[in-house]
Design a protein around this motif. Structure first.
Motif, PDB file in Angstrom:
ATOM      1  N   GLU A 291      25.161  17.552   6.704  1.00 46.08           N
ATOM      2  CA  GLU A 291      25.754  16.242   7.061  1.00 46.08           C
ATOM      3  C   GLU A 291      24.949  15.805   8.268  1.00 46.08           C
ATOM      4  OE1 GLU A 291      30.503  16.778   5.751  1.00 46.08           O
ATOM      5  OE2 GLU A 291      29.629  17.956   7.562  1.00 46.08           O
ATOM      6  N   ILE A 292      24.475  16.774   9.242  1.00 46.77           N
ATOM      7  CA  ILE A 292      24.098  16.316  10.554  1.00 46.77           C
ATOM      8  C   ILE A 292      22.482  15.588   9.926  1.00 46.77           C
ATOM      9  CG2 ILE A 292      22.930  17.036  12.577  1.00 46.77           C
ATOM     10  CD1 ILE A 292      25.090  19.261  12.655  1.00 46.77           C
ATOM     11  N   VAL A 293      21.888  16.547   9.144  1.00 45.09           N
ATOM     12  CA  VAL A 293      20.588  15.992   8.729  1.00 45.09           C
ATOM     13  C   VAL A 293      20.699  14.590   8.048  1.00 45.09           C
ATOM     14  CG1 VAL A 293      18.656  16.262   6.929  1.00 45.09           C
ATOM     15  CG2 VAL A 293      19.627  18.102   8.360  1.00 45.09           C
ATOM     16  N   ILE A 294      21.788  14.029   7.412  1.00 46.20           N
ATOM     17  CA  ILE A 294      21.924  12.988   6.907  1.00 46.20           C
ATOM     18  C   ILE A 294      22.437  12.042   7.690  1.00 46.20           C
ATOM     19  CG2 ILE A 294      23.518  11.607   5.209  1.00 46.20           C
ATOM     20  CD1 ILE A 294      23.776  14.264   3.344  1.00 46.20           C
ATOM     21  N   ALA A 295      23.065  12.334   8.700  1.00 48.85           N
ATOM     22  CA  ALA A 295      23.251  11.351   9.956  1.00 48.85           C
ATOM     23  C   ALA A 295      22.111  10.988  10.737  1.00 48.85           C
ATOM     24  CB  ALA A 295      24.414  12.013  11.025  1.00 48.85           C
ATOM     25  N   ILE A 296      21.145  12.025  10.899  1.00 52.32           N
ATOM     26  CA  ILE A 296      19.957  11.755  11.623  1.00 52.32           C
ATOM     27  C   ILE A 296      19.065  10.730  10.843  1.00 52.32           C
ATOM     28  CG2 ILE A 296      17.850  12.930  12.564  1.00 52.32           C
ATOM     29  CD1 ILE A 296      19.517  15.349  12.904  1.00 52.32           C
TER      30      ILE A 296
ATOM     31  N   MET B 201      28.677  30.166  13.335  1.00 56.26           N
ATOM     32  CA  MET B 201      28.182  30.121  14.917  1.00 56.26           C
ATOM     33  C   MET B 201      26.668  29.736  15.011  1.00 56.26           C
ATOM     34  SD  MET B 201      28.965  30.804  17.993  1.00 56.26           S
ATOM     35  CE  MET B 201      28.103  30.998  19.304  1.00 56.26           C
ATOM     36  N   VAL B 202      25.705  30.180  13.931  1.00 55.31           N
ATOM     37  CA  VAL B 202      24.446  29.858  13.834  1.00 55.31           C
ATOM     38  C   VAL B 202      24.083  28.251  13.487  1.00 55.31           C
ATOM     39  CG1 VAL B 202      22.367  30.147  12.601  1.00 55.31           C
ATOM     40  CG2 VAL B 202      23.733  32.173  13.010  1.00 55.31           C
ATOM     41  N   GLU B 203      25.103  28.017  12.556  1.00 51.75           N
ATOM     42  CA  GLU B 203      24.965  26.429  12.455  1.00 51.75           C
ATOM     43  C   GLU B 203      25.419  25.636  13.455  1.00 51.75           C
ATOM     44  OE1 GLU B 203      27.822  25.819   8.898  1.00 51.75           O
ATOM     45  OE2 GLU B 203      26.362  25.695   7.663  1.00 51.75           O
ATOM     46  N   LEU B 204      26.652  26.183  14.214  1.00 49.87           N
ATOM     47  CA  LEU B 204      26.854  25.343  15.398  1.00 49.87           C
ATOM     48  C   LEU B 204      25.906  25.209  16.376  1.00 49.87           C
ATOM     49  CD1 LEU B 204      29.586  24.042  16.509  1.00 49.87           C
ATOM     50  CD2 LEU B 204      29.982  26.249  17.607  1.00 49.87           C
ATOM     51  N   THR B 205      25.083  26.489  16.626  1.00 45.03           N
ATOM     52  CA  THR B 205      24.162  26.315  17.648  1.00 45.03           C
ATOM     53  C   THR B 205      23.114  25.417  17.212  1.00 45.03           C
ATOM     54  OG1 THR B 205      24.621  28.519  17.892  1.00 45.03           O
ATOM     55  CG2 THR B 205      22.693  27.964  19.022  1.00 45.03           C
ATOM     56  N   ILE B 206      22.658  25.628  15.845  1.00 47.21           N
ATOM     57  CA  ILE B 206      21.431  24.746  15.563  1.00 47.21           C
ATOM     58  C   ILE B 206      21.945  23.094  15.754  1.00 47.21           C
ATOM     59  CG2 ILE B 206      20.274  24.121  13.525  1.00 47.21           C
ATOM     60  CD1 ILE B 206      20.279  26.874  12.459  1.00 47.21           C
ATOM     61  N   SER B 207      23.058  22.908  15.296  1.00 44.20           N
ATOM     62  CA  SER B 207      23.477  21.432  15.200  1.00 44.20           C
ATOM     63  C   SER B 207      23.604  21.101  16.632  1.00 44.20           C
ATOM     64  CB  SER B 207      24.974  21.287  14.668  1.00 44.20           C
ATOM     65  OG  SER B 207      25.872  22.063  15.150  1.00 44.20           O
ATOM     66  N   ILE B 208      24.105  21.883  17.532  1.00 42.56           N
ATOM     67  CA  ILE B 208      24.063  21.465  19.154  1.00 42.56           C
ATOM     68  C   ILE B 208      22.543  21.121  19.562  1.00 42.56           C
ATOM     69  CG2 ILE B 208      24.438  22.155  21.437  1.00 42.56           C
ATOM     70  CD1 ILE B 208      27.227  23.458  20.288  1.00 42.56           C
ATOM     71  N   GLY B 209      21.886  22.103  19.369  1.00 40.49           N
ATOM     72  CA  GLY B 209      20.360  21.763  19.712  1.00 40.49           C
ATOM     73  C   GLY B 209      19.826  20.715  19.065  1.00 40.49           C
ATOM     74  N   LEU B 210      19.984  20.553  17.900  1.00 40.67           N
ATOM     75  CA  LEU B 210      19.508  19.259  17.211  1.00 40.67           C
ATOM     76  C   LEU B 210      20.135  18.037  17.898  1.00 40.67           C
ATOM     77  CD1 LEU B 210      19.370  20.096  13.493  1.00 40.67           C
ATOM     78  CD2 LEU B 210      17.600  19.236  14.656  1.00 40.67           C
TER      79      LEU B 210
ATOM     80  N   ALA C 225      21.438  17.591  20.708  1.00 38.00           N
ATOM     81  CA  ALA C 225      20.873  17.555  22.151  1.00 38.00           C
ATOM     82  C   ALA C 225      19.343  17.127  22.150  1.00 38.00           C
ATOM     83  CB  ALA C 225      20.758  18.884  22.690  1.00 38.00           C
ATOM     84  N   ILE C 226      18.426  17.455  21.351  1.00 39.05           N
ATOM     85  CA  ILE C 226      17.214  16.863  21.098  1.00 39.05           C
ATOM     86  C   ILE C 226      16.984  15.254  20.732  1.00 39.05           C
ATOM     87  CG2 ILE C 226      15.130  16.995  19.856  1.00 39.05           C
ATOM     88  CD1 ILE C 226      15.602  20.245  19.562  1.00 39.05           C
ATOM     89  N   LEU C 227      17.832  15.228  19.746  1.00 46.10           N
ATOM     90  CA  LEU C 227      18.013  13.848  19.108  1.00 46.10           C
ATOM     91  C   LEU C 227      18.767  12.800  20.143  1.00 46.10           C
ATOM     92  CD1 LEU C 227      18.730  14.575  15.420  1.00 46.10           C
ATOM     93  CD2 LEU C 227      16.735  13.057  16.400  1.00 46.10           C
ATOM     94  N   GLY C 228      19.935  13.241  20.778  1.00 47.56           N
ATOM     95  CA  GLY C 228      20.352  12.498  21.926  1.00 47.56           C
ATOM     96  C   GLY C 228      19.162  12.219  22.896  1.00 47.56           C
ATOM     97  N   GLY C 229      18.779  13.026  23.196  1.00 45.83           N
ATOM     98  CA  GLY C 229      17.543  12.879  24.568  1.00 45.83           C
ATOM     99  C   GLY C 229      16.612  12.010  24.081  1.00 45.83           C
ATOM    100  N   MET C 230      16.144  12.159  22.643  1.00 39.68           N
ATOM    101  CA  MET C 230      15.096  11.227  22.363  1.00 39.68           C
ATOM    102  C   MET C 230      15.676   9.675  21.973  1.00 39.68           C
ATOM    103  SD  MET C 230      13.257  13.491  19.235  1.00 39.68           S
ATOM    104  CE  MET C 230      12.522  12.024  18.337  1.00 39.68           C
TER     105      MET C 230
END
Lengths: 162, 155
Positions: free
Chosen positions: A13-18, B1-10, B12-17
């Motif tokens: 879902e995140i990838v799609i949103a991006i 937990m892994v999914e959550l970490t990855i999504s937060i990381g992504l 943050a990166i995208l938000g910054g960009m």
């Protein structure tokens, strides 16, 4: 049997949103750059029109016999102290030693603007003689410049009678 | 937990960009607006001054130097088509080109309420030629330039 209900968002879902977000950003970015190109084009056209008028007004004041061709590909605007239209630009002083020329030393801002767009000018003179002392010179003035790889031209005319 | 970490990381990166991109675009847009305004200021100044100068009778100041070289100043005095003595001058504090009428008798110059142009960083009027009927006008507003010339046609 116990059923577990999962909350939150998945990676897919995140990838799609991006992807959707990026798809929206690209056209907005293009719109900004197009707007910049339009402003630059309009600025350069206005500047070229003023340069054309400057040449035509100077031509009107010149001795008739001195109105001469400046052949293509044209002369660069700025950088030449002896240029009759764009050589000596300003003189806040009281004698010729204080003249400011259109070059990097005296007018760096304007000179870099001219160089950035490679502004050039050309003058094409044709004479028509009606009688021994009645000649008209048709002076075509061309201002050329570049925006990236694109060439631009502005043309104006002036007629000078002897 | 892994999914959550990855999504937060992504995120943050995208938000910054995205934030960086928006701030860049804001600056870029501000520059475009500034450039457009500068260009408009130069056009307006040149158009208004050329119209009156072209029809004027004579230029009183600046005049070419005694060695026949050009002479420039940020002020010009001329006699307009009605015979009034007009002055254009650059006010460095307000960045305006102002117009005023110089009275014939003993009185203060009458400055026009509305300036000729605003947002002008530099202006120079240059007297060219021995007849003093040709005036070069150099105008700069931010990064926009104007190199105009006016030949007095009213003999």
């Amino acid at each position: 049997m116990i059923r577990t209900k999962s909350y939150g968002t998945t990676l897919v879902e995140i990838v799609i949103a991006i992807a959707i977000g990026l798809a929206a950003i690209v056209p907005i970015s293009t719109m900004f750059s197009q707007s910049n190109r339009q402003v630059t084009k309009s600025q350069n056209f206005s500047f070229a029109a003023a340069l054309g008028r400057r040449i035509s007004q100077h031509t009107s004041q010149m001795p008739f016999s001195e109105i001469a061709n400046v052949p293509l590909p044209g002369a660069a605007i700025g950088g030449t102290k002896t240029d009759r239209y764009f050589g000596a630009l300003l003189n806040p002083g009281t004698d010729k030693s204080q003249i400011k020329y259109l070059d990097e030393t005296d007018m760096p801002g304007l000179c870099s603007f001219l160089k950035k767009y490679n502004f050039k000018y050309s003058v094409s003179v044709s004479s028509v003689t009606f009688a021994s002392d009645d000649t008209v010179k048709s002076v075509a003035i061309y201002i050329m410049w570049k925006e990236g790889a694109k060439d631009f031209i502005y043309q104006t005319h002036v007629f000078i009678s002897s | 937990m892994v999914e959550l970490t990855i999504s937060i990381g992504l995120l943050a990166i995208l938000g910054g960009m995205v934030t960086h991109w928006f701030s860049m675009q804001r600056k870029y847009q501000a520059r475009i607006t500034q450039s457009s305004e500068g260009q408009q200021n130069v056009l307006m100044a040149n158009w208004k001054m050329s119209n009156e100068l072209r029809m004027s009778r004579s230029i009183l100041y600046p005049r070419p130097n005694s060695d026949k070289s050009i002479k420039s100043d940020s002020i010009i005095y001329f006699k307009n088509s009605c015979g009034e003595i007009i002055c254009y001058y650059h006010d460095k504090n307000t960045l305006e080109i102002k117009r005023c009428v110089i009275p014939n008798g003993v009185a203060a110059p009458a400055v026009d309420k509305k300036p000729i142009a605003q947002g002008i960083n530099e202006v120079f009027f240059t007297a060219v030629g021995v007849e003093n009927r040709l005036v070069d006008i150099y105008v700069r507003s931010l990064e926009s330039y104007g190199l105009e010339s006016v030949y007095l046609i009213n003999d």
